[in-house]
Motif scaffolding. Structure first.
Motif, mmCIF file in Angstrom:
data_model
loop_
_atom_site.group_PDB
_atom_site.id
_atom_site.type_symbol
_atom_site.label_atom_id
_atom_site.label_comp_id
_atom_site.label_asym_id
_atom_site.label_seq_id
_atom_site.Cartn_x
_atom_site.Cartn_y
_atom_site.Cartn_z
ATOM 1 N N TYR A 109 0.830 -1.202 0.000
ATOM 2 C CA TYR A 109 0.000 0.000 0.000
ATOM 3 C C TYR A 109 0.869 1.258 0.000
ATOM 4 O O TYR A 109 0.548 2.241 -0.674
ATOM 5 C CB TYR A 109 -0.914 0.020 1.225
ATOM 6 N N TRP A 112 1.892 1.947 -3.375
ATOM 7 C CA TRP A 112 0.788 2.435 -4.206
ATOM 8 C C TRP A 112 0.511 3.915 -3.936
ATOM 9 O O TRP A 112 0.368 4.715 -4.868
ATOM 10 C CB TRP A 112 -0.472 1.614 -3.956
ATOM 11 N N GLN A 128 3.424 1.932 -9.331
ATOM 12 C CA GLN A 128 2.035 1.677 -8.955
ATOM 13 C C GLN A 128 1.516 0.380 -9.559
ATOM 14 O O GLN A 128 0.770 -0.356 -8.907
ATOM 15 C CB GLN A 128 1.150 2.849 -9.368
ATOM 16 N N ARG A 132 0.070 -2.527 -7.297
ATOM 17 C CA ARG A 132 -1.299 -3.013 -7.497
ATOM 18 C C ARG A 132 -1.306 -4.524 -7.719
ATOM 19 O O ARG A 132 -2.136 -5.241 -7.130
ATOM 20 C CB ARG A 132 -1.939 -2.306 -8.694
ATOM 21 N N MET A 175 -9.186 2.142 -5.028
ATOM 22 C CA MET A 175 -8.275 1.553 -5.988
ATOM 23 C C MET A 175 -9.049 0.960 -7.172
ATOM 24 O O MET A 175 -10.264 0.741 -7.070
ATOM 25 C CB MET A 175 -7.428 0.474 -5.310
#
Length: 211
Positions: A109, A112, A128, A132, A175
């Motif tokens: 996280y 991200w 990212q 993810r 997300m």
């Protein structure tokens, strides 16, 4: 017992605030204004040199790191039965899921939400994408586990690990693929969000999303 939580709304400190309410522990709240960088002030850095939240002070003892705080609270309030007995198979699984949250989900996280920290501004999309993919794979593993061994991480008994996992599910709410995409995870979260303590911590922190 004197207990003070240093926190900021809707951050990792949310789960500690939640567990304090669930356990009925009298406590004081010391809110840090991130816009003013209170978490980097000299006074706060004396408590938590990392300059992050949460920090819990219990009778003068300073405890940092979210998972560590939750485990300490569960162990010091055994009547709530939020931590299995030491040296049991269930205790080993409890450690496993606490560390899965702390070592697998939380760093992913971080990557991200702050992708520039990993590889610089020029590589934000790649960072990212990697974060993810790691998160979605990890959440798929959790979903498979709950499908086979639920309804909670340790089976029929709710533990402090479930509180941490639920907070991390919330972090995915905006997300591209939120955790609610998995039906078993969505049902799991609904069970946790049905707790009166969840509604209370939301009210105290003024949160309205992911309800």
């Amino acid at each position: 017992m004197s207990t003070t939580l240093y926190y900021s709304r809707s951050t990792a400190s949310l789960v500690v605030h939640w567990l304090l309410i669930e356990l009925g522990i009298p406590h004081e709240l010391h809110e840090l204004d991130f816009d003013k960088r209170d978490q980097k002030s000299d006074d706060y850095l004396k408590l938590n040199p990392a300059g992050v939240v949460p920090t819990l002070v219990m009778d003068g003892q300073v405890i940092t790191e979210t998972a560590a705080i939750l485990m300490q609270l569960a162990d010091t309030h055994p009547r709530a039965e939020l931590a299995p007995a030491v040296a049991t198979t269930q205790r080993a699984q409890y450690y496993r899921w606490m560390l899965f949250c702390a070592n697998t989900l939380m760093p992913a996280y971080r990557a991200w939400f702050y992708p520039d920290e990993i590889a610089g501004e020029a590589n934000i999309p790649a960072s990212q994408d990697h974060a993810r993919a790691k998160l979605e794979k990890a959440w798929g593993q959790v979903a498979d586990h709950l499908e086979a061994h639920g309804p909670y991480l340790l089976g029929p008994q709710r533990s402090a690990a479930d509180f941490l996992l639920t907070m991390l599910m919330r972090w995915s709410r905006n997300m591209p693929k939120s955790t609610d995409t998995w039906p078993v995870l969505q049902a799991y979260a609904q069970r946790m969000k049905a707790l009166p303590s969840f509604r209370e911590v939301y009210a105290r922190e003024g949160l309205t999303d992911w309800t």
